[in-house]
Design a protein around this motif. Structure first.
Motif, PDB file in Angstrom:
ATOM      1  N   GLN B 340     111.282 -56.860-125.477  1.00 58.91           N
ATOM      2  CA  GLN B 340     110.045 -57.224-124.786  1.00 58.91           C
ATOM      3  C   GLN B 340     108.898 -57.216-125.783  1.00 58.91           C
ATOM      4  OE1 GLN B 340     109.513 -55.250-121.112  1.00 58.91           O
ATOM      5  NE2 GLN B 340     107.536 -56.170-120.711  1.00 58.91           N
ATOM      6  N   GLN B 344     104.383 -58.944-122.730  1.00 53.21           N
ATOM      7  CA  GLN B 344     105.357 -58.902-121.623  1.00 53.21           C
ATOM      8  C   GLN B 344     106.416 -60.011-121.687  1.00 53.21           C
ATOM      9  OE1 GLN B 344     105.230 -56.177-119.573  1.00 53.21           O
ATOM     10  NE2 GLN B 344     103.549 -55.657-120.928  1.00 53.21           N
ATOM     11  N   THR B 345     106.329 -60.886-122.694  1.00 51.75           N
ATOM     12  CA  THR B 345     107.389 -61.888-122.826  1.00 51.75           C
ATOM     13  C   THR B 345     108.700 -61.163-123.121  1.00 51.75           C
ATOM     14  OG1 THR B 345     105.872 -63.530-123.658  1.00 51.75           O
ATOM     15  CG2 THR B 345     108.205 -63.878-124.152  1.00 51.75           C
ATOM     16  N   GLY B 376     108.348 -65.534-119.976  1.00 51.51           N
ATOM     17  CA  GLY B 376     107.020 -65.006-120.238  1.00 51.51           C
ATOM     18  C   GLY B 376     106.159 -65.993-120.979  1.00 51.51           C
TER      19      GLY B 376
END
Ligand code: SF4
Lengths: 283, 407
Positions: B340, B344-345, B376
């Motif tokens: 991650q 937050q992708t 994301g």
């Protein structure tokens, strides 16, 4: 033309996909379109009109396709544009006509259209000299249905030229197979082996399959194949050597992309023949 | 991971499952294997090492490779080479004394004419039978590979009988895999209609004689009660190097519907091009678990016995970046690390066996490195920047000690 993180990646059904490799040192897929035009001596004629479309409608809004006639090795092209102006009476036809006006008249006289999802137009090396493209193709979808009907439309005519089912080849195999086997052009019952000639094993590992019924042949489009499978297609169907050389030289730089390989087929004397095959990318 | 480790000393050896040698240049350096073997002695990962070679490198360094393997704690040491190298009693004795305790030999006919035509080498049948009789004098395991083609199908019972008479302890029956999809190659591919009954008879023949038998690259559904003889696994390749052409590719139209799909390869592409998809013949069994799309464009290992082993070693590969990943999930063919980014992708970093025919952006000694399943907001270049140092660390830390099955 290098790839950049502003590129949008579209399949022939205008669905976006994530590139399958990082973009560093990669090039845009449209390089293959420009090279095919160059190879056919058509780049001078089509460079400006196609860039005019790109400028007016935006980059990565449209699909290009290049097709090879297996008898003559002649090339032909198709453009597909998403009708993102469904409210306007002619939809995307209006801006498209405007973009092409300096060079070509598009569907002259056509002044009313019903709703459609995608507009297609086809051209070949003789088109530019005529100064016009008489017919456009309208892809019409029932909401929620996996089937698309394609009509060829001029100012005076409208004929159904293709009826297409869009499915995932593995997950929906129980729908895909009956659709393929219901054929006016190949007798799969008499020769089950022929299924292997149309559901080509090297292309079967794709993301979507378009099963199309046309007036003179059937067609499959293997959507979401990688550049290795595209290179296989070039070799399998004897694409012109300079095109294969160009693809091979740039293969590593095109690895991030997925393509859509289309084959037309019919049975002739117990064998499957492929009048035309080709592939699509976005530009 | 497989129990077997394939070490390509040179690329000229005939491959099990291919009657002819059709190598491409690829070889493992002795020093690299020796270093690996030293490490292996402390933390063994494989029980068997399979040396493959038939050229100058084997002549020069073969014995040193075997000695390194012995020191490296491999209990089974197999040699895949041409029978012509093992026709002299003294040669065979020397190789056995050095520590080789398994030999695989290709036998594709019961007469010189039949066998030699398939291998393309006059005199090969005589060498194979001499080699087998020499090996029979030693306490070694002799494995015979039989490639079933249209030309030797009728002779299969006699070939199997000959192999048994010559002392084979295991017979592997291979459905013929064409290296190239040419008309000559297609003419050798046996239809399933003819292949399956012949293979089943051969399995019964071996079992009646108390000889172990395995079948390779045949649809699981058609073997029915004999499907326990099916073995589609392949050895891990040291440094990802394999002799021969790229691994053949398989598919089955029933994949998403068939309960055997994880363990069965389906049909070889050249088979489909020759005989079709065999929809009417194949017998998918109903699935009890949901099907997950998977890349079947390359050969799979035996997925059924996928066992996560040594997770710690796989995390160590990431060095200081191990803290970035939410663990590692291992199968025989893949190591997957969910990651991650600060925005937050999320994506999954995936290691697969190194494959120079399907290069990814980064390759380490043993792996193709890629990332997938991105969810994301991050743009590709941002992800590439984030993941770059992790890939570089894996490449630096990959000393060949870990490996994955090619799919
Ligand atoms: S139906 Fe296909 S996947 Fe299932 S066992 Fe038979 S060949 Fe294998």
């Amino acid at each position: 033309m290098p790839a950049s993180n502003r590129d949008r990646h579209l399949n022939v059904g205008f669905e976006a996909y994530r590139p399958v490799r990082p973009l560093a040192d990669k090039v845009r897929g449209e390089n293959l379109l420009w090279h095919s035009l160059l190879h056919a001596g058509q780049l001078d004629a089509w460079d400006d009109p196609l860039h005019a479309i790109q400028r007016r409608l935006g980059v990565d809004r449209s699909i290009w396709g290049v097709f090879v006639d297996l008898q003559t090795s002649e090339l032909a092209w198709e453009l597909r544009l998403l009708n993102d102006q469904p409210g306007a009476p002619l939809g995307v036809l209006d801006p498209l006509r405007a973009a092409l006006r300096p060079w070509l008249e598009l569907a002259p006289g056509l002044d009313a259209l019903g709703p459609y999802a995608v507009l297609g137009l086809r051209f070949d090396p003789s088109t530019m000299a005529t100064g016009r493209i008489e017919a456009i193709e309208l892809h019409e979808r029932e909401p929620g249905s996996p089937t698309t009907s394609v009509y060829r439309v001029t100012s005076t005519t409208r004929e159904l030229v293709s009826s297409e089912l869009l499915r995932e080849p593995k997950r929906h195999i129980n729908e895909v197979l009956p659709a393929i086997k219901t054929s006016e052009f190949v007798n799969f019952t008499a020769q089950p082996r022929l299924l292997g000639r149309v559901m080509i094993p090297e292309l079967f590992a794709c993301r979507r399959l378009h099963v199309a019924k046309r007036p003179t042949c059937d067609s499959l489009c293997f959507s979401g194949v990688n550049v290795e499978q595209l290179a296989f297609t070039y070799k399998r169907f004897d694409y012109p050597a300079p095109m294969l050389e160009f693809l091979t030289a740039n293969q590593a730089a095109l690895e991030h992309l997925l393509f859509d390989v289309a084959i037309e087929y019919r049975e002739v004397e117990g064998r499957v023949t492929y009048p035309k095959t080709g592939y699509y990318g976005s530009f | 991971m497989s129990d077997d480790l394939l070490v390509t000393i040179d690329s000229e050896a005939p491959l099990p499952g291919r009657p002819r040698a059709d190598g491409r240049p690829a070889a493992v350096e002795l020093s690299r294997f020796a270093a690996f073997a030293q490490h292996h002695a402390q933390a063994p990962t494989h029980a068997r090492v399979i040396f493959c070679g038939d050229g100058p490198a084997l002549e020069q360094h073969g014995f040193e490779f075997v000695m390194a393997a012995q020191a490296g704690g491999f209990t089974r040491i197999r040699l895949d080479t041409s029978a012509r190298r093992l026709t002299e009693a003294a040669q065979v004795r020397a190789v056995v004394m050095a520590g080789v305790n398994e030999f695989s030999v290709g036998l594709h006919g019961d007469t010189p004419a039949l066998h030699d035509a398939l291998t393309g080498r006059a005199g090969d049948f005589a060498d194979v039978t001499t080699c087998l009789s020499r090996l029979a004098k030693h306490d070694v395991r002799v494995l015979v590979d039989v490639v079933v083609t249209t030309t030797n199908l009728e002779a299969l019972p006699r070939i199997v009988a000959l192999a048994i008479a010559e002392g084979a302890q295991r017979i592997a029956l291979w459905s013929y895999l064409a290296d190239r999809d040419s008309p000559e190659a297609r003419a050798l591919i046996v239809s399933l209609e003819a292949l399956i009954p012949a293979v089943k008879r051969a399995i019964a023949q071996c079992r009646a004689a108390g000889v172990q038998v395995v079948v390779r690259h045949v649809p699981a559904c058609l073997l029915a009660e004999m499907s326990d003889a099916l073995d589609n696994g392949s050895a891990d390749a040291f440094e990802g190097i394999r002799p021969g052409r790229p691994l053949p590719r398989f598919n089955c139209l029933h994949e998403a519907k068939c309960g055997h799909a994880e363990a069965c390869l389906g049909l070889h592409h050249a088979y489909v091009n020759t005989h079709g998809w065999e929809l009417e013949r194949l017998q998918p069994s109903p699935r009890t678990q949901p099907w997950r799309e998977r890349d079947r464009s390359v050969e799979l290992g035996a997925g059924a016995n996928a066992t996560p082993r040594g997770h710690a070693a796989w995390l160590e590969l990431l060095g200081e970046h191990a803290s970035l990943v939410a663990g590692v999930s291992l199968t025989r063919t893949e190591a997957r690390y969910p990651m991650q980014m600060p925005d937050q992708t999320r994506f999954v970093l995936v290691l697969t066996a190194r494959d120079d025919d399907a290069r990814t952006f980064t390759q380490s000694r043993s792996f193709n490195l890629a990332y997938t399943d991105v969810e994301g907001p991050a743009a590709e270049l941002a992800i590439a920047e984030f993941v770059g140092p992790v890939l570089a660390t894996i490449a630096a830390n990959d000393d060949g000690a870990l490996s994955l099955n090619p799919r």
